[in-house]
Design a protein around this motif. Structure first.
Motif, short mmCIF file in Angstrom:
data_model
loop_
_atom_site.label_atom_id
_atom_site.label_comp_id
_atom_site.label_asym_id
_atom_site.label_seq_id
_atom_site.Cartn_x
_atom_site.Cartn_y
_atom_site.Cartn_z
N ALA A 263 0.81 -1.22 0.00
CA ALA A 263 0.00 0.00 0.00
C ALA A 263 0.84 1.26 0.00
CB ALA A 263 -0.93 0.00 1.22
N ASN A 264 2.07 1.16 0.47
CA ASN A 264 2.99 2.31 0.50
C ASN A 264 2.39 3.48 1.27
OD1 ASN A 264 5.41 3.61 -0.04
ND2 ASN A 264 4.66 4.50 -1.97
N TYR A 265 1.92 3.20 2.47
CA TYR A 265 1.34 4.24 3.31
C TYR A 265 2.42 5.17 3.85
CZ TYR A 265 -2.98 1.50 3.49
OH TYR A 265 -4.13 0.83 3.17
N PRO A 266 2.05 6.40 4.25
CA PRO A 266 3.01 7.28 4.93
C PRO A 266 3.52 6.64 6.22
CG PRO A 266 1.04 8.49 4.27
CD PRO A 266 0.75 7.04 4.03
N GLN A 267 4.69 7.06 6.64
CA GLN A 267 5.33 6.45 7.80
C GLN A 267 4.45 6.56 9.05
OE1 GLN A 267 8.11 4.73 7.52
NE2 GLN A 267 7.97 4.13 9.68
N GLU A 268 3.82 7.71 9.24
CA GLU A 268 2.97 7.90 10.42
C GLU A 268 1.80 6.94 10.41
OE1 GLU A 268 2.06 9.93 14.05
OE2 GLU A 268 3.84 9.91 12.77
N THR A 269 1.16 6.79 9.25
CA THR A 269 0.04 5.87 9.13
C THR A 269 0.49 4.43 9.30
OG1 THR A 269 -1.07 7.39 7.61
CG2 THR A 269 -1.80 5.10 7.60
N LEU A 270 1.63 4.11 8.72
CA LEU A 270 2.19 2.76 8.85
C LEU A 270 2.39 2.41 10.33
CD1 LEU A 270 3.28 0.37 7.16
CD2 LEU A 270 5.53 1.41 7.33
N ARG A 271 2.92 3.36 11.10
CA ARG A 271 3.17 3.11 12.52
C ARG A 271 1.86 2.86 13.27
NH1 ARG A 271 3.05 6.74 16.64
NH2 ARG A 271 3.05 8.50 15.19
N LEU A 272 0.84 3.65 12.97
CA LEU A 272 -0.44 3.47 13.65
C LEU A 272 -1.06 2.11 13.33
CD1 LEU A 272 -2.14 6.97 13.26
CD2 LEU A 272 -1.41 5.88 15.38
N LEU A 273 -1.02 1.72 12.06
CA LEU A 273 -1.63 0.44 11.68
C LEU A 273 -0.86 -0.74 12.27
CD1 LEU A 273 -2.57 1.19 7.97
CD2 LEU A 273 -4.06 1.16 9.97
N GLN A 274 0.45 -0.64 12.32
CA GLN A 274 1.24 -1.71 12.94
C GLN A 274 0.95 -1.81 14.44
OE1 GLN A 274 5.14 -0.45 11.67
NE2 GLN A 274 5.21 -1.94 10.00
N SER A 275 0.77 -0.65 15.08
CA SER A 275 0.44 -0.65 16.51
C SER A 275 -0.94 -1.27 16.74
CB SER A 275 0.46 0.77 17.06
OG SER A 275 1.76 1.32 16.99
N TRP A 276 -1.88 -0.96 15.86
CA TRP A 276 -3.22 -1.52 16.01
C TRP A 276 -3.21 -3.04 15.79
CZ3 TRP A 276 -8.06 1.41 13.76
CH2 TRP A 276 -9.20 0.98 14.45
#
Length: 749
Positions: A263-276
């Motif tokens: 998906a190549n999400y932004p780094q901030e979004t990537l961090r949130l989704l990995q945390s979830w």
């Protein structure tokens, strides 16, 4: 052959030490020591870190009531003040506004309506509720039924908010270590930090989450609106997040990471989704990653935000704003928490900052990650074999240097991993348990055979006698001194007895009965030794413990009382954990005794001799008559403070001529159940009437106590005693006392 024997011994030693470490790693004592020593050391060695970027606290501190001309107690503030705060904050476009304040009572309707309107306007407010525990007795008196119920805020506010969640914390011994993410005892309920995090993630990355759900759960994605605001406006956020979490949890880590990379999400979004994803797949509790001392997280006083002066426009934008009480505000009502950064009594952290830490850990994905248990066990085995191998293959001086270097290297590596990626490697088991164990084993291997035999003998005897006694006896010039070994000491004697043991001994076979007693004493003995006492004697279900030295020391009384209270609590827990009940009674007396060898040349035992021993046993037996658990004599409580006691009367114990003033030991004063003081005060007044020979008034007073506090053992005893009429020969010029040898006192409660 000798090499083979040494190699076999080394392998066996390594295996045993490794298994010991692995076993301890898998037990609660091992976890306790790792948390209290290992984790604490890592926090202190690392020091404070930068505060979280996405969380800001607005605190109701002492200065805010003065600046805003409001009552000192925030509970009396009009709710329109909070409405103004929300409106002010929403000018800065925060992601989530979370109130760590419980709005459980309706106030002035217009003020409540203003707050509800402000909450609904921004579609970004989360409120606090709380879990109330209810306990009901069952058919089995030893068991109870417990359930938890969610107590929500008032409806007008609850309907306006995104939702509400509680913040219960796991019980802890010293510092706060962990927080619940989901409360399974309440039906898997999300806790307050999780609710804040998930709403924050939805608000910040709603479009990306929809794209991800389109691939992993298209049916769920089709039910969701294209933007976050319609979802929030319908108050459906708290209904949707469990479904999203479940969809995430259905993916493997590999699958989920592949989807994120594609998906190549932004780094901030990537961090949130990995945390979830980690939250969805993880345990029901997390370890705090504390940022530092109290006040480390960005904190602003309530009045400063409300006045809207000199505020940085970026301070609140797209962030979580937590609103709650400051620890300094009404400290008599609020309880702060101790963390590993607390430096003293006044260095506690407010509940709001604890919530903020938990939410920030989830958002940052920075929570402390303990090493998986299976990996800890493998590490324990590897570490023991490594150290034993070094000691077996190298000379003693070189092995010593290498062991020190390996230990220092491991500690450095553990510190590095903790600091860089928040991984918590065990320290207590490998460094403070296994390394010393390996050192001891290898030192023994360098000693002569007879030296080893002496040490093994000394160690064996120490299970039966105190270490200092074993050494003293071993150092005596000859066996003729054995009958004379001992000394006069002053101290506390504790006698214990287990109820229902006689019945159990008739129904259980010897082997299961022996195993039960070993478990039973395994609970009590460590508590005696932890409080510097010694086990003098064990006969069946009865134990005699001592705290004594040649000179009188009040610390013996303190240690004995703490040990008695902890034994009571531990045995209650023990009885709840297994089918065979051994309710335990304890009696404590203080005085002089002879502590030493008793017997003849063919057989000696090390024990205490004196009236104190018999009296302690009599006091212990009186518990059964009074329906109490811990009774102590006046000589024990004399000069003590810090314990809550109640006087139960003067008793002439069986076989005695002089009365003994007895007291029930209830609890440390800082852990006292609020129900005790009124009961104890009423009982004291009734007892004074009894001791003044005012029988009718005393009986009425005790009957009144029984109505107010039914089931109190000493109260029932005096009611039965007075109904049978006190002896007419009582000395009216002396306080009334109870002679246990008198047939009138053969009561059965």
């Amino acid at each position: 052959m000798n090499v083979y024997k040494k190699t076999s011994t080394a392998v066996i030693s390594a295996l045993l030490i490794g298994l010991l470490g692995a076993l301890l790693s898998a037990t609660m004592p091992g976890l306790y020591f790792e948390e209290e020593w290992g984790l604490s050391w890592l926090f202190k060695a690392r020091g404070e870190i930068a505060p979280p970027r996405d969380v800001v606290i607005v605190t109701l501190d002492k200065s805010s009531p003065e600046q805003l001309h409001l009552p000192e107690n925030p509970e009396k503030w009009p709710r329109s003040v909070y409405a103004r705060l929300i409106e002010t904050l929403n000018r800065y476009d925060p992601a989530v506004i979370a109130f760590n304040i419980y709005f459980g009572e309706e106030r002035e309707p217009s003020s409540d309506a203003k707050l509800a309107k402000a909450i609904a306007a921004g579609n970004n407010v989360i409120l606090s509720n709380y879990l109330k525990q209810y306990t009901f007795p069952s058919a089995d008196p030893a068991k109870t039924f417990t359930y938890e119920k969610v107590i929500d805020p008032i409806p007008v506010l609850a309907h306006a908010a995104l939702g509400a969640a509680p913040f219960p914390l796991p019980k802890t011994v010293t510092t706060v270590k962990r927080f619940w993410t989901f409360k399974q005892s309440a039906g898997g309920l999300s806790t307050f930090p999780v609710a804040v995090f998930e709403c924050f993630a939805l608000k910040r990355a709603y479009a990306e989450i929809l794209r991800l759900l389109h691939q992993i759960d298209p049916a769920l994605q089709a039910t969701l609106p294209p933007t976050f605001d319609p979802l929030a406006a319908k108050s459906s956020v708290f209904e949707v997040v469990p479904q999203i979490r479940q969809a995430f949890a259905a993916q493997s880590l590999t699958q989920f990471n592949e989807l994120l990379r594609a998906a190549n999400y932004p780094q901030e979004t990537l961090r949130l989704l990995q945390s979830w994803f980690a939250l969805a797949k993880g345990a029901d509790n997390r370890y705090f990653n504390h940022y530092g001392k109290a006040g480390t997280i960005t904190t602003l006083p309530f009045h400063q935000v409300l006045e809207d002066k000199r505020l940085n426009p970026d301070l609140f934008r797209h962030k979580v704003i937590l609103i709650g009480y400051s620890e300094s505000l009404e400290p008599e009502k609020l309880q702060g928490f101790y963390t590993d950064f607390s430096g003293g009594v006044s260095a506690t952290v407010s509940p709001t900052e604890i919530v903020a830490t938990a939410a920030a850990n989830l958002i940052d994905g920075s929570g402390i990650r303990p090493l998986p248990l299976q990996t800890q066990c493998v590490l324990a085995l590897f570490w023991s074999f490594l150290l034993i191998g070094v000691c077996r293959l190298c000379s003693y001086p070189l092995a010593t240097v290498l062991v020190i270097l390996l230990t220092a290297g491991y500690a450095t590596f553990a510190y590095f991993r903790f600091t860089v990626d928040h991984l918590w490697l065990p320290l207590f088991v490998p460094l403070l348990l296994q390394t010393p164990a390996v050192a001891v084993v290898m030192i023994f291997s360098y000693l002569q055979k007879n030296k080893q035999d002496q040490q093994n003998l000394h160690k064996t005897l120490s299970y039966y006698l105190p270490n200092n006694v074993v050494s003293a006896i071993a150092n005596q010039a000859g066996l003729e001194a054995m009958p004379h070994y001992g000394e006069l000491v002053h101290g506390v004697c504790m006698a214990t007895d287990a109820g229902r043991y006689t019945t159990l001994s008739e129904t259980l076979d010897p082997l299961p009965l022996n195993a039960l007693l070993n478990q039973y004493y395994g609970v009590m003995f460590p508590l005696v030794k932890h409080h510097h006492g010694i086990i003098s004697d064990v006969i069946g279900d009865a134990m005699l413990a001592l705290w004594a030295t040649p000179s009188e020391e009040i610390q013996h009384k303190i240690n004995a009382c703490h040990a008695a209270l902890e034994i009571k609590t531990a045995i209650d827990h023990f009885n709840r954990s297994q089918p065979h009940q051994l309710p335990t009674r304890l009696g404590l007396h203080f005085g002089e005794m002879h502590l030493g060898n008793v017997g003849a040349m063919q057989h000696f035992e090390y024990r205490a001799v004196g009236d104190i021993v018999n009296t302690a046993a009599r006091i212990e037996g009186l518990n059964k008559l009074l329906g109490t658990q811990i009774l102590v004599s006046s000589s024990v409580i004399e000069g003590l403070s810090g314990f809550f006691i109640r006087k139960v009367g003067a008793f002439v114990l069986k076989g005695k001529t002089q009365p003994v003033e007895l007291f029930e030991l209830i609890a440390p004063t800082d852990q006292l159940d609020p129900a005790w003081p009124p009961l104890a005060a009423a009982f004291t007044d009734a007892l004074k009437l009894f001791q003044s020979h005012r029988w009718t008034e005393a009986l009425n007073a005790f009957l009144d106590i029984n109505r107010q506090h039914p089931g109190d053992g000493p109260t029932l005893f005096y009611i039965q005693y007075l109904r049978q009429r006190p002896p007419e020969t009582a000395l009216l010029d002396q306080p009334a006392r109870i002679e246990l040898g008198n047939p009138i006192n053969q009561l059965h409660l």
